[in-house]
Design an enzyme around this catalytic site. Structure first.
Site, PDB file in Angstrom:
ATOM      1  N   ALA A 241      23.875  66.404  69.408  1.00 54.04           N
ATOM      2  CA  ALA A 241      24.055  64.924  69.876  1.00 54.04           C
ATOM      3  C   ALA A 241      23.672  63.861  68.585  1.00 54.04           C
ATOM      4  O   ALA A 241      23.699  64.279  67.643  1.00 54.04           O
ATOM      5  CB  ALA A 241      22.748  64.689  70.936  1.00 54.04           C
ATOM      6  N   HIS A 242      24.063  62.669  69.140  1.00 50.56           N
ATOM      7  CA  HIS A 242      24.048  61.640  67.973  1.00 50.56           C
ATOM      8  C   HIS A 242      22.828  61.497  67.100  1.00 50.56           C
ATOM      9  O   HIS A 242      21.745  61.710  67.708  1.00 50.56           O
ATOM     10  CB  HIS A 242      24.525  60.252  68.447  1.00 50.56           C
ATOM     11  CG  HIS A 242      23.728  59.789  69.814  1.00 50.56           C
ATOM     12  ND1 HIS A 242      24.022  58.683  70.505  1.00 50.56           N
ATOM     13  CD2 HIS A 242      22.710  60.480  70.430  1.00 50.56           C
ATOM     14  CE1 HIS A 242      23.127  58.598  71.413  1.00 50.56           C
ATOM     15  NE2 HIS A 242      22.304  59.531  71.503  1.00 50.56           N
TER      16      HIS A 242
END
Lengths: 354, 354, 354
Positions: A241-242
């Site tokens: 994820a980011h």
């Protein structure tokens, strides 16, 4: 790649016994090999197969003394395992060297910079401002977005998508259909329960010597960079994820999921299907058993963990042993309860008698 | 996108302190920013970074009183967070506006209808009868099958595949390599243990304002529609099986799996790697912890669940606390058993004595 | 495909009641059908819908006696279910028959062999030495590497990548963005904690009648073959590691992960998100509940398993029942401990008194 026994003997500095013109085109296990394969005998446990194998060429130790007649041409070498590694390397290089070279059927923006010795596959798209180093292979149907930078000696397999502004180091391999730099999953909840998208304007930075598996997705940061550090190895179908970070030489097995802003340290080994919650810090050298779930940070280096939610590896094993016996344990507790009640009643009766 | 401090001040209705010609091209965190970045100071905890940051421009509150000299040009605004959101939006739009516009190198069937302001990327394929609305961006290498309908203002990223007859609403974003409308997994078992495929002739309907993550797969219905309702947000690598339904504004984190015909209600929040068995109904507002497994329906709205198989969130936490102590609990039971036996024997002896 | 009621009656050997010119273009559930759909009434539970359905045509049993007036044209048949299956098959074939036939916009190496009746989609790439059988559909944007062999009657959907030397049998379906033959995840650990890649020079062999889901990844063997046996069915987003094997007619639900060299037997049914460790052997007929984790081999055929790590299905259910009651069980044990202590003390006191 097709080679003769004579060529192999020369390459491996081995001595040849049998037909110098025997031709092989691929490696195979000694027990599965067919005509046209080369096989090897390293572990003496497998010697019986040497007399039944259909391989055309067999690598053996210099000292090997056959006790029965055998079909393959022999190549005797000092170190079977090293010779095999060298041969596999040569075959692998030959596999890669065969490319489809049709520059006119790809789209390369006029501002993109393509290094020396780099080949671009058919129907690949390389957008404005992208810079690709030397000796890379960009396979067919790859997408490389605006201002992406890729180092030297990279292999980008068919269908990989690298979105704008992302950075890939040297000697990286990205397998088919991997996605680098799609938007992070960022939405702000509204009073009416709808979501408003938070723009994801950071990027992904992949350092040198990283391998990324097929269909693995590494999202771009909201701001800043999602970071895959040098020498990290990611298997297939992984989600990063980011703003997450994967440390140096850390290996993630397939289908691992890492939520936003979690930082995994160096030299970790993470089993398949493991999940990490967001905003965790995982110490260097952490080892996590497959399917475990990390809900909190790991502070002590070189910890082994297991379970969902994860606890110490040995603690989990011990608790799981009891888990399997829970119906018996419950039964025992109920019996104890009953017996204690009886004893207690008898005791009261005795006291009254007494 | 490159902007000057003067342009930013104008855009944000801010007051400028420093070089009006300072140029920035991307946002960055205050602690990570380099020359050419703009950063922001919202939380006073980060003030020390204001004096060391290498950002060229720094957004601060109107009331900010620096206590040391600082390098960046300042732009003072009423609300740093709102100003930042506006700026990120502008950068995001600029990122999207840069497109590769080469219609001659895509395949658009002559019967397809393409809206006004819609751009089609290189090597995209748009088949017979497809209808795409206005102001969409169809990135390179996308596949849009026969009779697919797509609304207005959609972004379809590279490598997305949308199979025949599927319907996508307005304002939808489909990330790279997502697959919409592949066959559902339907096979009828035969007496000889082989499987016969059940034709999957339904479609997928995605309503307005939906986001679908990279490599997420939403299968077409056997008959009827697999349905993703308005405002739902799906992260990467999710599996939605045939005839399933995801409710309005429901958010699914990465790697969730939803089996056939399961209906997830509105406003649910589903953690990463959660799995749903088939034919379930999940009430509105359900919240499910990561890695949980749902084997039965959830009838009561706004329930929180955890575990595989899932139980009430708090119940799981309480049971898991004991799970970790199971070896101790077992030991204690064995000790109790022993002590009770001793006491019981002594009691018998005493009775006999008595 | 559009057909009239008269055509349907002829095809199904049914008798027609109503408008022979009623036209339908797709199947639908009786409760959801709209004008232009055909629906069916098989289960008498659904009879009330027959009187409210908006379908244009309704398939019913020969013996069906309506008790109210109904809108659709009826087609009466001997066996509603078989007739429906036949119709769905016809619609499915019609869906497939509509192809995009633009050979000039694909890349087919001059040495590749393409069978009779095989269609190649736009922007597909077929490399040197590849051999594709008869009556296959290679959809747009597919990648087929060097020396790949594909049998007859296969459907290879958009974005599938099949790497060099892999072999696909007859009647196989590979869904969009599946990746066949990416490198196995093989790295040798070095003293300095870096990894050296082990060349992956084997291939993937998929036998006849196999279906592979969207974004499913099947890695090539290090040496030898990763093997998917005849009739196996793999759902979406599955990971099959190098040198693994999936047996005949075995069905794997979505997001299953199989680690290296594990051999799953014939006729197994594996639930979604199940994980297998490496080097296991799973007996024929094994059934594994969703989200389970297999850490050891299964020797007894037809075993049902559940849990992570997995144990017998019924054993897991029984243990999980107690797991849910663990706080009560712990409380009970603490109470027993207290009571036993009291009783014991009283007993000692009594003895002393005595």
């Amino acid at each position: 790649m097709k080679v003769t026994a004579a060529q192999l003997a020369l390459l491996l500095d081995g001595s040849l016994e049998g037909d110098p013109n025997a031709i092989v085109s691929r490696p195979a296990r000694i027990e599965e090999a067919v005509d046209g394969d080369f096989a090897f005998l390293d572990n003496i446990r497998y010697e019986p197969y040497a007399y039944s194998t259909k391989a055309s060429i067999l690598l053996v130790h210099r000292s090997f003394q056959p006790t029965q007649p055998l079909k393959p041409t022999l190549i005797r070498v000092d170190d079977v395992r090293s010779s095999l590694a060298l041969l596999l390397q040569k075959f692998d290089e030959a596999n890669q060297a065969n490319g489809t070279d049709v520059p006119e059927a790809s789209f390369v923006h006029k501002s993109a910079v393509i290094g020396v010795g780099t080949r671009i596959g058919v129907y690949a798209v390389i957008e404005e401002g992208a810079v690709i180093g030397n000796n890379c292979t960009i396979y067919p149907q790859v997408f490389i977005g605006r201002n992406v930078r890729i180092g030297n000696n990279c292999r980008i397999y068919p269908g990989v998508r690298i979105h704008f502004d992302c950075v890939i180091g040297d000697n990286c391999t990205l397998h088919a259909n991997a996605v680098i730099g799609a938007d992070g999953f960022g939405f702000a909840p509204q009073g009416d329960k709808t979501w408003v998208k938070v723009p994801q304007v950071g990027n992904v930075v992949i350092e040198n010597d990283v391998e990324v598996g097929a269909c693995t997705c590494i999202d771009r940061a909201a701001i800043g960079s999602t970071l895959i550090r040098q020498g990290a190895k990611l298997d297939n179908l992984i989600h990063i994820a980011h703003n997450a970070e994967v440390g140096n030489n850390t290996a993630l097995a397939a289908q691992v999921g890492v939520a936003g802003s979690t930082r995994i340290g160096d030299n970790c080994q993470i089993g398949g299907q493991v999940g990490f919650a967001g905003h965790l810090t995982i110490a260097n050298g952490t080892r996590i058993q497959a399917q475990s779930g990390l809900g909190s940070s790991v502070e002590k280096p070189n910890t082994a963990l297991f379970g969902s939610p994860a606890i110490g590896y040995k603690d989990f094993i011990r608790s799981h042993v009891v888990f399997k016996q829970l119906p018996d344990l419950q039964k025992k507790v109920l019996e104890l309860e009953k017996k204690l009640k009886e004893l207690s009643e008898r005791s009261v009766k005795n006291e009254q008698k007494g």
